[in-house]
Design a protein around this motif. Structure first.
Motif, PDB file in Angstrom:
ATOM      1  N   VAL A   1       0.728  -1.100   0.175  1.00 36.47           N
ATOM      2  CA  VAL A   1       0.209  -0.034   0.185  1.00 36.47           C
ATOM      3  C   VAL A   1       1.002   1.194   0.012  1.00 36.47           C
ATOM      4  N   GLY A   2       0.684   2.058  -0.988  1.00 36.96           N
ATOM      5  CA  GLY A   2       1.410   3.456  -1.026  1.00 36.96           C
ATOM      6  C   GLY A   2       0.479   4.670  -0.469  1.00 36.96           C
ATOM      7  N   ALA A   3       0.243   5.568  -1.206  1.00 37.41           N
ATOM      8  CA  ALA A   3      -0.233   6.769  -0.700  1.00 37.41           C
ATOM      9  C   ALA A   3      -2.001   6.367  -0.575  1.00 37.41           C
ATOM     10  N   ARG A   4      -2.080   7.164   0.790  1.00 36.03           N
ATOM     11  CA  ARG A   4      -3.658   7.038   0.842  1.00 36.03           C
ATOM     12  C   ARG A   4      -4.436   8.340   0.896  1.00 36.03           C
ATOM     13  N   SER A   5      -5.627   8.192   0.736  1.00 36.72           N
ATOM     14  CA  SER A   5      -6.272   9.591   0.649  1.00 36.72           C
ATOM     15  C   SER A   5      -7.699   9.382   0.951  1.00 36.72           C
ATOM     16  N   SER A   6      -8.390  10.335   1.392  1.00 35.11           N
ATOM     17  CA  SER A   6      -9.832  10.404   1.437  1.00 35.11           C
ATOM     18  C   SER A   6     -10.519  11.752   0.856  1.00 35.11           C
ATOM     19  N   ILE A   7     -11.524  11.199   0.105  1.00 31.23           N
ATOM     20  CA  ILE A   7     -12.164  12.149  -0.905  1.00 31.23           C
ATOM     21  C   ILE A   7     -13.596  12.053  -0.829  1.00 31.23           C
ATOM     22  N   ALA A   8     -14.257  13.144  -0.825  1.00 31.54           N
ATOM     23  CA  ALA A   8     -15.789  13.229  -0.576  1.00 31.54           C
ATOM     24  C   ALA A   8     -16.314  12.211  -1.652  1.00 31.54           C
ATOM     25  N   GLY A   9     -17.401  11.649  -1.206  1.00 32.11           N
ATOM     26  CA  GLY A   9     -18.021  10.500  -2.082  1.00 32.11           C
ATOM     27  C   GLY A   9     -19.393  10.081  -1.346  1.00 32.11           C
ATOM     28  N   ASN A  10     -20.108   9.196  -1.779  1.00 34.31           N
ATOM     29  CA  ASN A  10     -21.260   8.479  -1.389  1.00 34.31           C
ATOM     30  C   ASN A  10     -21.198   7.174  -0.979  1.00 34.31           C
ATOM     31  N   ASN A  11     -22.188   6.668  -0.207  1.00 34.75           N
ATOM     32  CA  ASN A  11     -22.094   5.296   0.071  1.00 34.75           C
ATOM     33  C   ASN A  11     -23.165   4.534  -0.783  1.00 34.75           C
ATOM     34  N   ALA A  12     -23.070   3.313  -0.633  1.00 33.38           N
ATOM     35  CA  ALA A  12     -24.350   2.588  -1.565  1.00 33.38           C
ATOM     36  C   ALA A  12     -25.637   3.176  -1.211  1.00 33.38           C
ATOM     37  N   LYS A  13     -25.900   3.763  -0.060  1.00 33.89           N
ATOM     38  CA  LYS A  13     -27.299   4.209   0.043  1.00 33.89           C
ATOM     39  C   LYS A  13     -27.522   5.596  -0.490  1.00 33.89           C
ATOM     40  N   GLY A  14     -26.464   6.137  -0.928  1.00 26.48           N
ATOM     41  CA  GLY A  14     -26.459   7.720  -1.194  1.00 26.48           C
ATOM     42  C   GLY A  14     -26.044   8.618  -0.145  1.00 26.48           C
ATOM     43  N   ASP A  15     -25.805   8.187   0.829  1.00 26.60           N
ATOM     44  CA  ASP A  15     -25.356   9.130   1.838  1.00 26.60           C
ATOM     45  C   ASP A  15     -23.850   9.915   1.611  1.00 26.60           C
ATOM     46  N   ALA A  16     -23.600  11.194   2.055  1.00 25.71           N
ATOM     47  CA  ALA A  16     -22.501  11.597   1.959  1.00 25.71           C
ATOM     48  C   ALA A  16     -21.435  11.307   2.798  1.00 25.71           C
ATOM     49  N   GLY A  17     -20.371  11.175   2.648  1.00 25.81           N
ATOM     50  CA  GLY A  17     -19.313  11.081   3.567  1.00 25.81           C
ATOM     51  C   GLY A  17     -18.008  11.084   2.831  1.00 25.81           C
ATOM     52  N   VAL A  18     -17.113  10.172   3.005  1.00 30.17           N
ATOM     53  CA  VAL A  18     -15.520  10.137   2.874  1.00 30.17           C
ATOM     54  C   VAL A  18     -15.385   8.745   2.266  1.00 30.17           C
ATOM     55  N   VAL A  19     -14.988   8.655   0.797  1.00 31.36           N
ATOM     56  CA  VAL A  19     -14.155   7.431   0.390  1.00 31.36           C
ATOM     57  C   VAL A  19     -12.760   7.100   0.598  1.00 31.36           C
ATOM     58  N   GLN A  20     -12.534   6.111   1.117  1.00 33.24           N
ATOM     59  CA  GLN A  20     -11.128   5.708   1.240  1.00 33.24           C
ATOM     60  C   GLN A  20     -10.364   5.276   0.117  1.00 33.24           C
ATOM     61  N   THR A  21      -9.144   5.710  -0.298  1.00 34.41           N
ATOM     62  CA  THR A  21      -8.626   5.314  -1.572  1.00 34.41           C
ATOM     63  C   THR A  21      -7.060   4.939  -1.057  1.00 34.41           C
ATOM     64  N   VAL A  22      -6.523   4.060  -1.702  1.00 40.10           N
ATOM     65  CA  VAL A  22      -5.246   3.786  -1.540  1.00 40.10           C
ATOM     66  C   VAL A  22      -4.539   3.393  -2.866  1.00 40.10           C
ATOM     67  N   ARG A  23      -3.158   3.806  -3.214  1.00 37.10           N
ATOM     68  CA  ARG A  23      -2.503   3.649  -4.215  1.00 37.10           C
ATOM     69  C   ARG A  23      -1.577   2.230  -3.962  1.00 37.10           C
ATOM     70  N   CYS A  24      -1.723   1.246  -4.828  1.00 41.12           N
ATOM     71  CA  CYS A  24      -1.438  -0.050  -4.633  1.00 41.12           C
ATOM     72  C   CYS A  24      -0.488  -0.517  -5.461  1.00 41.12           C
ATOM     73  N   ALA A  25       0.692  -1.028  -5.157  1.00 39.70           N
ATOM     74  CA  ALA A  25       1.860  -1.379  -5.996  1.00 39.70           C
ATOM     75  C   ALA A  25       1.300  -2.857  -6.345  1.00 39.70           C
ATOM     76  N   LEU A  26       1.424  -3.354  -7.719  1.00 41.40           N
ATOM     77  CA  LEU A  26       1.027  -4.763  -8.052  1.00 41.40           C
ATOM     78  C   LEU A  26       2.403  -5.622  -8.115  1.00 41.40           C
ATOM     79  N   PRO A  27       2.080  -6.730  -8.071  1.00 42.43           N
ATOM     80  CA  PRO A  27       3.199  -7.775  -8.368  1.00 42.43           C
ATOM     81  C   PRO A  27       3.503  -7.462  -9.742  1.00 42.43           C
ATOM     82  N   GLY A  28       4.817  -7.785 -10.133  1.00 43.55           N
ATOM     83  CA  GLY A  28       5.161  -7.410 -11.402  1.00 43.55           C
ATOM     84  C   GLY A  28       5.403  -5.944 -12.239  1.00 43.55           C
ATOM     85  N   GLY A  29       4.965  -5.042 -11.159  1.00 40.41           N
ATOM     86  CA  GLY A  29       5.286  -3.819 -11.565  1.00 40.41           C
ATOM     87  C   GLY A  29       3.826  -3.137 -11.721  1.00 40.41           C
TER      88      GLY A  29
END
Length: 186
Positions: free
Chosen positions: A74-102
């Protein structure tokens, strides 16, 4: 005494009107292209076959398909505004993943109301839906998060018809204004 129609000004107006009509026709072509693209995306969203997210990444032809990847680290993490499956506003959590093989991939782990959630996720297998970006929206969500709103191709606007109408109206307006200007000269 009637004045002659100005050749140079008329030529400029006709060229401008021609360009506006061409832009309107081009927007109609874009509308058909976008309709086909959205139909492709809708079909991809219904396809149950899971495609691999490789070190080379994924192309636009795979958007809205289900995919799987292995997040080696796991590399850089961030939180950005987004909605859940019900449509509620909040924060989606993202990560930058390094993949096997580059290569790497942006993964949306899930949704929460806390901007610093899911900081303990260390990587692993991720299954989800390929969204524009491209990014993989985890389904099921990871790290104890709630499901993020699923990417939906129906959210992509296809407003090319209104753009075409706009260009045609600009052309008509230019002709009317020029006609009024010529009438005023007489």
């Amino acid at each position: 005494m009637t004045r002659r129609i100005p050749i140079f000004a008329s030529l400029i107006v006709l060229i401008a009107v021609g360009a506006m009509v061409w832009l309107g026709l081009w927007q109609l072509q874009r509308m058909h292209w976008k309709e086909a693209l959205l139909a492709h995306y809708a079909s991809a969203a219904r396809d149950p076959v899971i495609v691999p997210w490789t070190a080379r990444g994924v192309g636009e032809d795979l958007l809205y398909r289900r995919a799987r990847l292995t997040c080696a680290s796991v590399g850089a993490r961030s939180s950005i505004a987004g909605n859940n499956a019900k449509g509620d506003a909040g924060v989606v959590q993202t990560v930058r993943c390094a993949l096997p093989g580059g290569g790497d991939a942006l993964v949306v782990l899930g949704w929460s109301q806390q901007p610093n959630a899911a900081t303990d996720w260390k990587g692993g297998e991720v299954t989800g839906i390929i969204a524009p970006g491209p990014r993989l929206v985890a389904d099921p969500p990871l790290a104890g998060l709630q499901p993020s709103a699923a990417p939906d191709p129906a959210e992509i606007p296809n407003n090319h018809f209104s753009y075409a109408v706009q260009w045609f109206l600009f052309a008509a307006t230019a002709l009317v204004i020029y006609g009024l200007a010529l009438a005023r000269r007489k």
